[in-house]
Design a protein around this motif. Structure first.
Motif, mmCIF file in Angstrom:
data_model
loop_
_atom_site.group_PDB
_atom_site.id
_atom_site.type_symbol
_atom_site.label_atom_id
_atom_site.label_comp_id
_atom_site.label_asym_id
_atom_site.label_seq_id
_atom_site.Cartn_x
_atom_site.Cartn_y
_atom_site.Cartn_z
ATOM 1 N N VAL A 115 1.701 -15.156 -15.740
ATOM 2 C CA VAL A 115 0.557 -15.671 -14.990
ATOM 3 C C VAL A 115 -0.226 -14.538 -14.332
ATOM 4 C CG1 VAL A 115 1.693 -16.078 -12.746
ATOM 5 C CG2 VAL A 115 -0.151 -17.591 -13.493
ATOM 6 N N ARG A 117 -0.830 -11.652 -15.738
ATOM 7 C CA ARG A 117 -1.639 -10.976 -16.761
ATOM 8 C C ARG A 117 -2.249 -11.939 -17.784
ATOM 9 N NH1 ARG A 117 -0.773 -5.408 -16.522
ATOM 10 N NH2 ARG A 117 -2.690 -5.379 -17.763
ATOM 11 N N GLN A 118 -2.145 -13.242 -17.531
ATOM 12 C CA GLN A 118 -2.745 -14.252 -18.406
ATOM 13 C C GLN A 118 -2.307 -14.073 -19.860
ATOM 14 O OE1 GLN A 118 -6.908 -15.386 -17.363
ATOM 15 N NE2 GLN A 118 -6.921 -13.468 -16.190
ATOM 16 N N ALA A 121 -2.807 -17.101 -22.732
ATOM 17 C CA ALA A 121 -4.208 -17.304 -23.114
ATOM 18 C C ALA A 121 -4.739 -16.105 -23.886
ATOM 19 C CB ALA A 121 -5.059 -17.552 -21.870
ATOM 20 N N ALA A 122 -4.347 -14.916 -23.466
ATOM 21 C CA ALA A 122 -4.792 -13.707 -24.157
ATOM 22 C C ALA A 122 -4.227 -13.647 -25.573
ATOM 23 C CB ALA A 122 -4.370 -12.475 -23.362
ATOM 24 N N PHE A 136 -9.761 -11.359 -19.682
ATOM 25 C CA PHE A 136 -8.399 -11.516 -19.184
ATOM 26 C C PHE A 136 -8.033 -10.388 -18.222
ATOM 27 C CE2 PHE A 136 -8.449 -13.548 -23.415
ATOM 28 C CZ PHE A 136 -8.235 -14.861 -22.988
ATOM 29 N N GLY A 138 -6.194 -9.062 -15.166
ATOM 30 C CA GLY A 138 -4.999 -9.484 -14.450
ATOM 31 C C GLY A 138 -4.836 -8.771 -13.124
ATOM 32 N N ARG A 228 -0.443 -17.146 -6.593
ATOM 33 C CA ARG A 228 0.034 -17.669 -7.867
ATOM 34 C C ARG A 228 1.414 -18.268 -7.642
ATOM 35 N NH1 ARG A 228 -3.365 -13.456 -8.782
ATOM 36 N NH2 ARG A 228 -4.660 -13.520 -10.682
ATOM 37 N N GLY A 254 -3.513 -19.156 -10.007
ATOM 38 C CA GLY A 254 -2.799 -19.506 -11.226
ATOM 39 C C GLY A 254 -1.440 -20.089 -10.911
ATOM 40 N N PRO A 274 -7.308 -23.324 -16.356
ATOM 41 C CA PRO A 274 -7.290 -21.878 -16.610
ATOM 42 C C PRO A 274 -6.149 -21.184 -15.869
ATOM 43 C CG PRO A 274 -9.048 -22.453 -15.076
ATOM 44 C CD PRO A 274 -8.511 -23.743 -15.615
ATOM 45 N N ASN A 275 -5.535 -20.233 -16.553
ATOM 46 C CA ASN A 275 -4.435 -19.437 -15.997
ATOM 47 C C ASN A 275 -3.283 -20.296 -15.482
ATOM 48 O OD1 ASN A 275 -3.213 -16.975 -15.656
ATOM 49 N ND2 ASN A 275 -4.005 -16.662 -13.600
ATOM 50 N N VAL A 277 0.365 -21.485 -16.959
ATOM 51 C CA VAL A 277 1.347 -21.268 -18.017
ATOM 52 C C VAL A 277 2.409 -22.360 -17.909
ATOM 53 C CG1 VAL A 277 3.006 -19.657 -19.019
ATOM 54 C CG2 VAL A 277 0.952 -18.780 -17.862
#
Length: 531
Positions: A115, A117-118, A121-122, A136, A138, A228, A254, A274-275, A277
Motif C-alpha cells: 500500500v 508503493r501501490q 495497481a502498478a 504511482f 509512493g 494508511r 490507502g 484507489p490504493n 489492496v
C-alpha cells in the motif's frame, strides 16, 4: 478398541500419518467438511474430528456426535466451532494458537509495503502495456511511525520487523506494561495518541465486544491525515463503510485488508477504491505455517485420545488424566477468580500474585496458575487458553509470582489472587466446598461467603442503612430475580461490598439506576462459565 479420527478438511499426509503412528485410526476425507448433511450422517462414528476452516462444527453436528471427545482446529481461529455446545457435551476443543504467528506478521509487513508503493495497481497497469510511472508515486517506510494496535504474539513480531525497517513504533495494548514496551523498543501509548501520530496503522487484536469496530467513523476521524491502514487480524475491527468514505475524502491515503466483515468477501465498500489492496485471508497461507499447524493438531489430538493429555484446549485445562478428578473443581475456582478480576479491573495490570494456602499448595499449581491467568485475560482475549495465557502474560511484561504456604485459616485450602495496577491493588479469594462448587470467601480484604453463578452483580458502596432494600427493590422492579445475596464490610460505616447471584442477564439501565444511589460507587455485571 483404537480411537477413530475423521479429518474433514485438507491436512498434509504427514499429519495424517502421525495419527496412524500413534495408534489412532484415521479416515482422511478432506472434502467432507463442505457437505454438512453427510458430515452429520457420519460424525457419530468418531472420537475425534480434525478440521481447518471449511468444516462448520455447529450445535446440530455436535448433537449428532455421540462419541466425539475432541475437535482439533489446525489454526488459531475457532469461529467455525460452537464452543458452548461442545463444552456442554464434554467435547474438548483444541487449536494451534502460535503456528501462524510469523506468517501472519510477515503478511502484514508485505501489505504495508504494497500500500505504501501501490504495487498491485502498478503491476496491473504495467502488464496491460501502460507505462504510468508518474501515476504511482509512493511513500517511504523508513522514518515513518507505525501504530500497532495489539502487541501480543503476532503484534510483537510486527513491531520487531518494523524496528528493523527503521520505523518508529507506537503500540496500544491494555495488557502491555511500560517495562515490556521498553524491552521491545516501542512506545506504549493510548489509542487516541496512536491515531494522531501513526503514518501506518496495523491491527493485531482478536474480535471481542471491546475491539469490534475499534476503528469506527469517530476513531478514523482522529487519525493523522494521509494515514494508511492494514488489517490482517479479524474482519469487523474496522468499519469498512466508514473507511471507504475516509479514503474517498482523501483523509486516509490507502488501506490493505486481508480480512473482511463478511467472508468470503464477494463485495465490500473497499473494493475498487484507489490504493486499496485486498487479499483473500492469506495471513496463514504459507507452506510452512500450514504444515506446522497440521502436525501440531495431529500430535495434540493423538496425545489426548491415547494418553489423556490435554494441550492448547479452548474449553479444558491442561492437566493429565490422573490429576483431573482432584484438580477439576480447583481449576474451575482458579478460572472464576481470574475472571472476576479481569472483569472489574480497567487499568493495565503490572503485577500478579497468586497465593496457594493449605491443600492447594500441594496441587499442580502450574495448571491452577494457568487457569487463573486464562480467566484473567479472557474478558479481553476470548480465545485464550491455559497454554497461551502464561505466554501472553510474559510477553506483556507483567510480573507474576506464586506463594505457597501451609494451612493458616479455617479452610483446608484456598486460592487468593492479588493484582496491582498503576493506581490500585485488588484481591479476591475463594475455595471449594465438599459439593465441588467454587465459592468466594474474600473480596478486597472483606470476608464473605458467596456462591458463584453464571450471572452476578458486584457492588461497592459505603456502609449505610437501607442498601439491601434499595438494591432489592431496584432489581425487583426491573424483573431481575435474585438467587443469592451476600454482603460484607470492613467496619461499620466503612467500605462495603455486595455480591448478587441473579437468574439472568441484567440491562445496563438497571446498573445505572443502582449507581444513582449516592452511597454506591460501582455496580458491575459479571459473567462466569461454571458448567
Amino acid at each position: 478398541m483404537a480411537p477413530r479420527v475423521l479429518v474433514s478438511d485438507e491436512l498434509s499426509e504427514t499429519a495424517v500419518q502421525i495419527f496412524r503412528d500413534r495408534g489412532v485410526e484415521v479416515d482422511f476425507e478432506p472434502q467432507l467438511g463442505k457437505d454438512k448433511d453427510r458430515l452429520l450422517e457420519v460424525i457419530g462414528r468418531y472420537d475425534g474430528l480434525a478440521i481447518r476452516s471449511a468444516t462448520k462444527v455447529t450445535e446440530k453436528i455436535i448433537e449428532g456426535a455421540k462419541n466425539l471427545k475432541v475437535v482439533g482446529r489446525a489454526g488459531i481461529g475457532v469461529d467455525n466451532v460452537d464452543i458452548p455446545a461442545a463444552s456442554r457435551r464434554g467435547i474438548i476443543v483444541m487449536n494451534t494458537p502460535f503456528g501462524n504467528s510469523i506468517t501472519t506478521a510477515e503478511h502484514a509487513i508485505a501489505l504495508m509495503f504494497a500500500v505504501a508503493r501501490q504495487l498491485p495497481a502498478a503491476d496491473t497497469s504495467t502488464q496491460a502495456g501502460k507505462w504510468e510511472k508518474s501515476k504511482f508515486m509512493g511513500v517511504e517506510i523508513t522514518g515513518k511511525t507505525l501504530g500497532v494496535i495489539g502487541a501480543g504474539n503476532i503484534g510483537s513480531i510486527v513491531c520487531a520487523r518494523a524496528i528493523g525497517l527503521k520505523m518508529h513504533v507506537v503500540a496500544y495494548d491494555p495488557f502491555l506494561s511500560k517495562e515490556r514496551a521498553e524491552e521491545m523498543g516501542v512506545t506504549k501509548v493510548e489509542l487516541e495518541e496512536l491515531l494522531a501520530r501513526a503514518d501506518f496503522i496495523t491491527l493485531h487484536v482478536p474480535m471481542t465486544d471491546k475491539t469490534r469496530g475499534i476503528l469506527n467513523k469517530e476513531a478514523l476521524a482522529k487519525t493523522k491525515p494521509g494515514v494508511r491502514i492494514i488489517n490482517c487480524a479479524r474482519g469487523g475491527l474496522v468499519d469498512e463503510a466508514a473507511l471507504a468514505e475516509a479514503i474517498k475524502s482523501g483523509h486516509v491515503a490507502g488501506a490493505a485488508f486481508d480480512v473482511f466483515e463478511v467472508e468470503p468477501a464477494r463485495e465490500s465498500p473497499l473494493f475498487g477504491l484507489p490504493n486499496v489492496v485486498c487479499t483473500p485471508h492469506l495471513g496463514a497461507s504459507t507452506t510452512e505455517a500450514q504444515e506446522n499447524v497440521a502436525l501440531q493438531v495431529a500430535e495434540q489430538m493423538s496425545d489426548y485420545l491415547v494418553k489423556g493429555a490435554v494441550s492448547n484446549a479452548i474449553n479444558m485445562p491442561s492437566i493429565t488424566a490422573e490429576e483431573a478428578p482432584i484438580l477439576k473443581p480447583f481449576i474451575r475456582l482458579a478460572d472464576v477468580l481470574g475472571a472476576f478480576v479481569g472483569q472489574v479491573t480497567e487499568e493495565p495490570i503490572k503485577e500478579i500474585e497468586i497465593l496457594y494456602d493449605g491443600v492447594t499448595a500441594n496441587m499442580n499449581t502450574r495448571a491452577l496458575t494457568s487457569a487463573v491467568l486464562a480467566g484473567l485475560i479472557r474478558p479481553q482475549v476470548a480465545d485464550v487458553n491455559m497454554v497461551s495465557a502464561p505466554i501472553m502474560i510474559k510477553e506483556k511484561g507483567i510480573v507474576l509470582s506464586e506463594v505457597k504456604r501451609d494451612k493458616t485459616g479455617v479452610f483446608d485450602g484456598y486460592i487468593k489472587l492479588t493484582v496491582t495496577t498503576e493506581s490500585m491493588t485488588r484481591s479476591v479469594a475463594g475455595t471449594v466446598f465438599s459439593d465441588g462448587k467454587p465459592r468466594f470467601i474474600q473480596i478486597k480484604g472483606i470476608n464473605l461467603d458467596a456462591d458463584v453463578g453464571s450471572h452476578m452483580i458486584y457492588i461497592t458502596n459505603t456502609d449505610v442503612p437501607g442498601m439491601i432494600g434499595f438494591i432489592g427493590t431496584t432489581l425487583g422492579t426491573a424483573g431481575v430475580n435474585i438467587a443469592n445475596f451476600q454482603l460484607g464490610r470492613d467496619k461499620q460505616g466503612g467500605d462495603a461490598i455486595a455480591l448478587l447471584y441473579v437468574d439472568g442477564e441484567v440491562e445496563d439501565g438497571v446498573l445505572t439506576q443502582l449507581t444513582a444511589h449516592q452511597a454506591i460507587r460501582q455496580a458491575k455485571l459479571l459473567t462466569f462459565n461454571i458448567d
